[in-house]
Each structure stands twice: as C-alpha cells, then as structure tokens.
Design a protein around this motif. Structure first.
Motif, PDB file in Angstrom:
ATOM      1  N   GLN A 102      -5.667  -6.096  -2.970  1.00  0.00           N
ATOM      2  CA  GLN A 102      -4.578  -5.198  -2.522  1.00  0.00           C
ATOM      3  C   GLN A 102      -3.738  -5.869  -1.435  1.00  0.00           C
ATOM      4  O   GLN A 102      -2.530  -5.737  -1.419  1.00  0.00           O
ATOM      5  N   CYS A 103      -4.423  -6.576  -0.524  1.00  0.00           N
ATOM      6  CA  CYS A 103      -3.692  -7.283   0.545  1.00  0.00           C
ATOM      7  C   CYS A 103      -2.799  -8.353  -0.068  1.00  0.00           C
ATOM      8  O   CYS A 103      -1.636  -8.497   0.300  1.00  0.00           O
ATOM      9  N   LEU A 104      -3.374  -9.097  -1.025  1.00  0.00           N
ATOM     10  CA  LEU A 104      -2.610 -10.189  -1.637  1.00  0.00           C
ATOM     11  C   LEU A 104      -1.406  -9.643  -2.395  1.00  0.00           C
ATOM     12  O   LEU A 104      -0.309 -10.188  -2.306  1.00  0.00           O
ATOM     13  N   SER A 105      -1.625  -8.545  -3.129  1.00  0.00           N
ATOM     14  CA  SER A 105      -0.533  -8.050  -3.969  1.00  0.00           C
ATOM     15  C   SER A 105       0.623  -7.519  -3.127  1.00  0.00           C
ATOM     16  O   SER A 105       1.756  -7.472  -3.586  1.00  0.00           O
ATOM     17  N   SER A 106       0.331  -7.130  -1.872  1.00  0.00           N
ATOM     18  CA  SER A 106       1.434  -6.663  -1.018  1.00  0.00           C
ATOM     19  C   SER A 106       1.856  -7.776  -0.054  1.00  0.00           C
ATOM     20  O   SER A 106       2.613  -7.520   0.881  1.00  0.00           O
ATOM     21  N   HIS A 107       1.333  -8.971  -0.248  1.00  0.00           N
ATOM     22  CA  HIS A 107       1.605 -10.118   0.633  1.00  0.00           C
ATOM     23  C   HIS A 107       1.301  -9.766   2.088  1.00  0.00           C
ATOM     24  O   HIS A 107       2.006 -10.192   3.003  1.00  0.00           O
ATOM     25  N   GLY A 108       0.268  -8.960   2.315  1.00  0.00           N
ATOM     26  CA  GLY A 108      -0.143  -8.605   3.677  1.00  0.00           C
ATOM     27  C   GLY A 108       0.841  -7.718   4.412  1.00  0.00           C
ATOM     28  O   GLY A 108       0.713  -7.516   5.617  1.00  0.00           O
ATOM     29  N   THR A 109       1.820  -7.161   3.690  1.00  0.00           N
ATOM     30  CA  THR A 109       2.837  -6.360   4.392  1.00  0.00           C
ATOM     31  C   THR A 109       2.380  -4.922   4.613  1.00  0.00           C
ATOM     32  O   THR A 109       2.941  -4.214   5.437  1.00  0.00           O
ATOM     33  N   ARG A 110       1.378  -4.461   3.874  1.00  0.00           N
ATOM     34  CA  ARG A 110       0.980  -3.059   4.023  1.00  0.00           C
ATOM     35  C   ARG A 110      -0.139  -2.906   5.058  1.00  0.00           C
ATOM     36  O   ARG A 110      -0.021  -2.192   6.016  1.00  0.00           O
ATOM     37  N   PHE A 111      -1.252  -3.579   4.825  1.00  0.00           N
ATOM     38  CA  PHE A 111      -2.339  -3.499   5.815  1.00  0.00           C
ATOM     39  C   PHE A 111      -3.125  -4.795   5.783  1.00  0.00           C
ATOM     40  O   PHE A 111      -3.012  -5.584   4.839  1.00  0.00           O
TER      41      PHE A 111
END
Ligand SMILES: Nc1nc2c(ncn2[C@@H]2O[C@H](COP(=O)(O)OP(=O)(O)OP(=O)(O)O)[C@@H](O)[C@H]2O)c(=O)[nH]1
Ligand SMILES: [Mg+2]
Length: 243
Positions: A166-175
C-alpha cells in the motif's frame, strides 16, 4: 525471566546509536501536544467505515498489531494516562477503532487504537481496518507493534507485506509504517538483543519501507521508549519545529 532491563543495561546501540532518541530535535520554544495529558479526550468508537469522524484536517496515526501485543497499553503510555484506553490480559479486548484527540480542543492530532489481528481477531475487524487504511486521507503513519518475546508470526508478516504494498502503490504519499517492539522487559539483556536483531531483519524482509523498531516497555518505571514514540508521532504529524 528477568525484568532487569534498564536504560543503562540496554546495549548502547539500542538507544543511543543508529536510531537515537530524538528529544534533542525539539526546540525549547516548541510545545508538545503530549505535555498536558489532561487535555486528551476520548472521541468515540468506530465500528463501521461510515462512522469515521470528520476531524477537519487533524493529522491521525493508528496503533495496530496482533491481539494482546500491548496496543492499548502503549497508547495509554504515549498519552500519559493510566487507563483512558481499556486494556486486558485477555486477547481480543479492543473491538473498534477508538479515537483519542490529543491536545486542547480542536486538538493537534488524533491517535487511534485498533482491534487486534491474528487468531483472536475477527474477520469483520479486518474488513473495517482494510477499508480504513484504503480510504482515510488524514492517516499519516501506522505504528505496527510486535511482542519482544513472541517475535513475528505469519499473520504479522502478511500484514507487513500488505501495508508495504500500500505504501509503495501510493509512493509513500498517504502514510508511512513504523514498527514498535513491546514488552521489552520480558526478556533479559542477552535475549532482548537477539530478539531485536531477528525482529528487525524479519520486518525488513517483509516490508522494506517499514521504519526500524522503537523498543518499548510500559511496565518499566520510568516507561521505556515512550518519549521516543511521542517525538516520532509529533514529527510525522508536523508538530516538531526543528532547530
Ligand atoms: N510485561 C509487560 N506487559 C505489558 C506491556 N504492555 C502491555 N502489557 C500487558 O499485555 C496485556 C495486553 O495489553 P493490551 O494493551 O490490552 O493489549 P492489546 O494489544 O490492546 O490487546 P487487544 O485489544 O486485545 O488486541 C495486558 O495484560 C498488559 O498489562 C509491557 O510493556 N510489558
Ligand atoms: Mg486493546
């Protein structure tokens, strides 16, 4: 079993080396939202995604982990309150996402206590949690807790891998993901060094984006690692002014 662990007995690298306690980053003039425990308030319990509170942009962090790992106890220690979050020797005690506002109204951040996952967790809690992390925009960091004595189980590795994706798919922009080791007092000094080393490698293997563990004990007096956890939360919520 030994409970002799102390700041002085801890191997130097565990508290002074690679991941130092970050108290020195606080400006003398900056104010900690944790400085006044009396201002913390329980905001409510969420059992369905539709009940998530509207926090008008307050940053939010959540504490997760297997049932009985010590989530609610950790949260009480961070908040400086004895029992604002209910704890129990029996696994499966927390059954909702419980919201706590930190700081005087309207608050500076929200801390969320989650139900445990794993064999004592229930499927519906897993569904609520998945929906929560997939959609909650205010979420800045997930604190994932591991018991020093029990290490990582398959469910922990699965959860880490899922959150890492999940972190990777949001490029760390979410959490972001931060690991925490609980109950460090339950092992003696040699065993804790070995346990931490194994847990660190297993975390890295399952979730390379997960930050290395903050080591804690909530039964030691004074509590251990909690000040570091508070600074970590303040930083990720943008509440620390660096000098
Ligand atoms: N020795 C020791 N025991 C701890 C520590 N932290 C928590 N405990 C104990 O672990 C048990 C479980 O604590 P909780 O905080 O209720 O755990 P939880 O993860 O919130 O549990 P669930 O809500 O059931 O998932 C309690 O008996 C606590 O007193 C610690 O640092 N050291
Ligand atoms: Mg709990």
């Amino acid at each position: 079993m030994s409970v002799s662990l102390s700041r002085h007995a801890l191997p130097r690298h565990l508290h002074l080396g690679k991941h130092p306690v970050v108290a020195s980053t606080r400006s003398k003039s900056s104010y900690s939202p944790f400085a006044n425990p009396g201002s913390t308030a329980f905001m409510g319990s969420v059992t369905s995604i539709k009940q998530l509170p509207e926090l008008n942009g307050l940053p939010e962090v959540v504490v997760i982990g297997r049932a009985n790992v010590g989530k609610s106890t950790f949260l009480n220690a961070v908040l400086g309150r004895r029992d604002i979050a209910h704890t129990s020797k029996k696994a499966g005690h927390t059954r909702a996402l419980n919201y706590y506002r930190v700081g005087d109204e309207p608050g500076q951040l929200a801390l969320v206590d989650a139900p445990g996952y794993g064999s004592r967790g229930r499927r519906e809690w897993g569904d609520l949690f998945s929906a929560y992390i997939a959609s909650r925009e205010e979420l800045r960091r997930i604190y994932i807790l591991f018991n020093a004595k029990h290490g990582l189980k398959e469910t922990d590795k699965g959860m880490l891998a899922h959150l890492h994706e999940q972190c990777l798919s949001s490029h760390g922009t979410r959490f972001t993901l931060q690991s925490v080791i609980t109950k460090a007092d339950t092992l003696d000094d040699d065993d804790i060094t070995r346990a931490i080393s194994t847990i660190r490698s297993e975390i890295f293997e399952a979730a390379p984006t997960c930050l290395p563990p903050i080591i804690t004990s909530c039964v030691m007096r004074p509590v251990f690692g909690i000040e570091e956890a508070r600074r970590n939360i303040e930083e990720v919520c943008g509440l620390v002014k660096k000098v």
